[in-house]
Enzyme design. Structure first.
Site, PDB file in Angstrom:
ATOM      1  N   CYS A  74      50.786 -67.129 -94.986  1.00  0.00           N
ATOM      2  CA  CYS A  74      51.278 -66.991 -93.848  1.00  0.00           C
ATOM      3  C   CYS A  74      50.710 -65.653 -92.925  1.00  0.00           C
ATOM      4  CB  CYS A  74      52.820 -67.139 -93.578  1.00  0.00           C
ATOM      5  SG  CYS A  74      53.299 -66.994 -92.147  1.00  0.00           S
ATOM      6  N   GLY A  75      49.779 -65.733 -92.107  1.00  0.00           N
ATOM      7  CA  GLY A  75      49.231 -64.702 -91.471  1.00  0.00           C
ATOM      8  C   GLY A  75      50.274 -64.066 -90.543  1.00  0.00           C
ATOM      9  N   ASN A 149      45.754 -71.429 -97.353  1.00  0.00           N
ATOM     10  CA  ASN A 149      46.620 -72.780 -97.283  1.00  0.00           C
ATOM     11  C   ASN A 149      45.782 -73.549 -96.397  1.00  0.00           C
ATOM     12  OD1 ASN A 149      46.819 -71.582 -94.605  1.00  0.00           O
ATOM     13  ND2 ASN A 149      49.091 -71.439 -94.667  1.00  0.00           N
ATOM     14  N   HIS A 151      44.314 -76.310 -93.582  1.00  0.00           N
ATOM     15  CA  HIS A 151      44.203 -76.689 -92.289  1.00  0.00           C
ATOM     16  C   HIS A 151      43.271 -77.729 -91.881  1.00  0.00           C
ATOM     17  CE1 HIS A 151      46.836 -73.310 -90.740  1.00  0.00           C
ATOM     18  NE2 HIS A 151      46.665 -72.771 -91.936  1.00  0.00           N
ATOM     19  N   GLU A 200      53.284 -77.013 -88.030  1.00  0.00           N
ATOM     20  CA  GLU A 200      53.070 -76.328 -89.501  1.00  0.00           C
ATOM     21  C   GLU A 200      53.743 -77.035 -90.479  1.00  0.00           C
ATOM     22  OE1 GLU A 200      53.532 -71.530 -91.294  1.00  0.00           O
ATOM     23  OE2 GLU A 200      53.706 -71.942 -89.194  1.00  0.00           O
ATOM     24  N   CYS A 209      50.888 -69.242 -85.257  1.00  0.00           N
ATOM     25  CA  CYS A 209      50.671 -69.557 -86.743  1.00  0.00           C
ATOM     26  C   CYS A 209      49.564 -68.812 -87.008  1.00  0.00           C
ATOM     27  CB  CYS A 209      50.484 -70.833 -87.050  1.00  0.00           C
ATOM     28  SG  CYS A 209      49.765 -71.411 -88.791  1.00  0.00           S
ATOM     29  N   THR A 211      47.696 -68.145 -89.743  1.00  0.00           N
ATOM     30  CA  THR A 211      46.648 -68.782 -90.731  1.00  0.00           C
ATOM     31  C   THR A 211      45.925 -70.004 -89.831  1.00  0.00           C
ATOM     32  OG1 THR A 211      48.049 -70.269 -91.765  1.00  0.00           O
ATOM     33  CG2 THR A 211      47.592 -68.241 -92.921  1.00  0.00           C
ATOM     34  N   GLY A 212      46.865 -70.621 -88.834  1.00  0.00           N
ATOM     35  CA  GLY A 212      46.215 -71.767 -88.101  1.00  0.00           C
ATOM     36  C   GLY A 212      45.428 -71.066 -87.100  1.00  0.00           C
TER      37      GLY A 212
END
Length: 272
Positions: A74-75, A149, A151, A200, A209, A211-212
């Site tokens: 989770c960034g 993770n 995406h 998410e 988000c 990482t998104g």
């Protein structure tokens, strides 16, 4: 037994942080996480963050989505705990080691290198992850990226015209994604600018988000739509994403502490 917590957020993506290095905590299970994350009867958060000792980093960060499921990365949470730590630190996560350090624009995080292999993302079977031959109504031919993770990213004319509350959970739980998937819809507005919305995995539609933002920027770069450094605008604010020549993803953005408090474990059905 009372437990101390810190409430934090990164662009509105909010967390309850528990520090197991400083206090003894019970085993974290799905029911406990879900109860704590409930915005009506709990503290309320998108993710519960648990800090533990680490043999490979300054500390270990475990991440639990609001539904109780543990995830790899989770960034936004990494920036938040980087702020809490107060100095540069190597942080152990399920998705690998990441580095967070103070920066002029907030906290900068070295997120690692992206992966595009179908079995690393993972997908249920082999296919081209650069332009996947799949569609969900108007969302077609996404690119899949793992940045710690999983995406999937769809490039569209207007991310806000997409019914993410309906399509997000449909795609997240599709059998094509054996570990479920984070769903991103994005529009490229310039060589250095992207607009993004994220459904998410395990948390739903979020204000931000990290990482998104990383996965979407990398996807746009892989397709030649943007340059190697971009600003990604999410509902909660903007993140700066750079893909360095050595393959490392650098995410920079703000993080804030909201408040501190404590709660009684018995209020959440936990006995010690």
């Amino acid at each position: 037994m009372r437990i101390d917590f810190t409430k934090m957020h990164g662009l509105g993506n909010d967390f309850v942080v528990l520090d197991a290095r400083r206090q003894k905590l019970p085993s974290v299970d799905t029911a406990f996480v879900s109860a704590l994350a409930d915005r009506h009867t709990g503290i309320g958060c998108d993710q519960l963050i648990l800090l533990e000792p680490s043999s490979t980093g300054a500390f270990r960060m475990r991440i639990f989505n609001a539904d109780g499921g543990e995830v790899e990365a989770c960034g936004n949470a990494t920036r938040a705990v980087g702020l809490l730590h107060g100095e540069a630190a190597r942080i152990e996560t399920l998705g690998g080691l990441v580095t967070a350090r103070p920066a002029e624009d907030g906290i900068s995080v070295e997120m690692g290198k992206p992966h595009f292999e179908w079995d690393v993302i993972p997908l249920a079977y082999a296919m081209d992850t650069h332009a996947m031959p799949v569609a969900w109504e108007e969302l077609v031919n996404p690119i899949a990226v793992n940045v710690g993770n999983p995406h999937v990213i769809f490039f569209v004319a207007d991310p806000y015209a997409i019914d993410m509350n309906r399509l997000g959970p449909l795609i997240e739980t599709d059998p094509l994604f054996p570990e479920r998937i984070n769903v991103n819809v994005a529009a490229v507005t310039a060589r250095d600018s992207i607009i993004l919305r994220v459904w998410e995995r395990g948390a739903g539609l979020t204000r931000a988000c990290g990482t998104g933002a990383c996965a979407t920027a990398i996807g746009a770069m892989k397709r030649g739509l943007v340059d190697r450094k971009v600003s990604v605008a999410l509902p909660g604010g903007a993140l700066s994403i750079e893909w360095r020549g050595d393959g490392e993803i650098i995410m920079t953005g703000p993080a804030k502490e909201s408040f501190r408090g404590s709660f009684d474990l018995a209020d959440y059905g936990v006995t010690v």
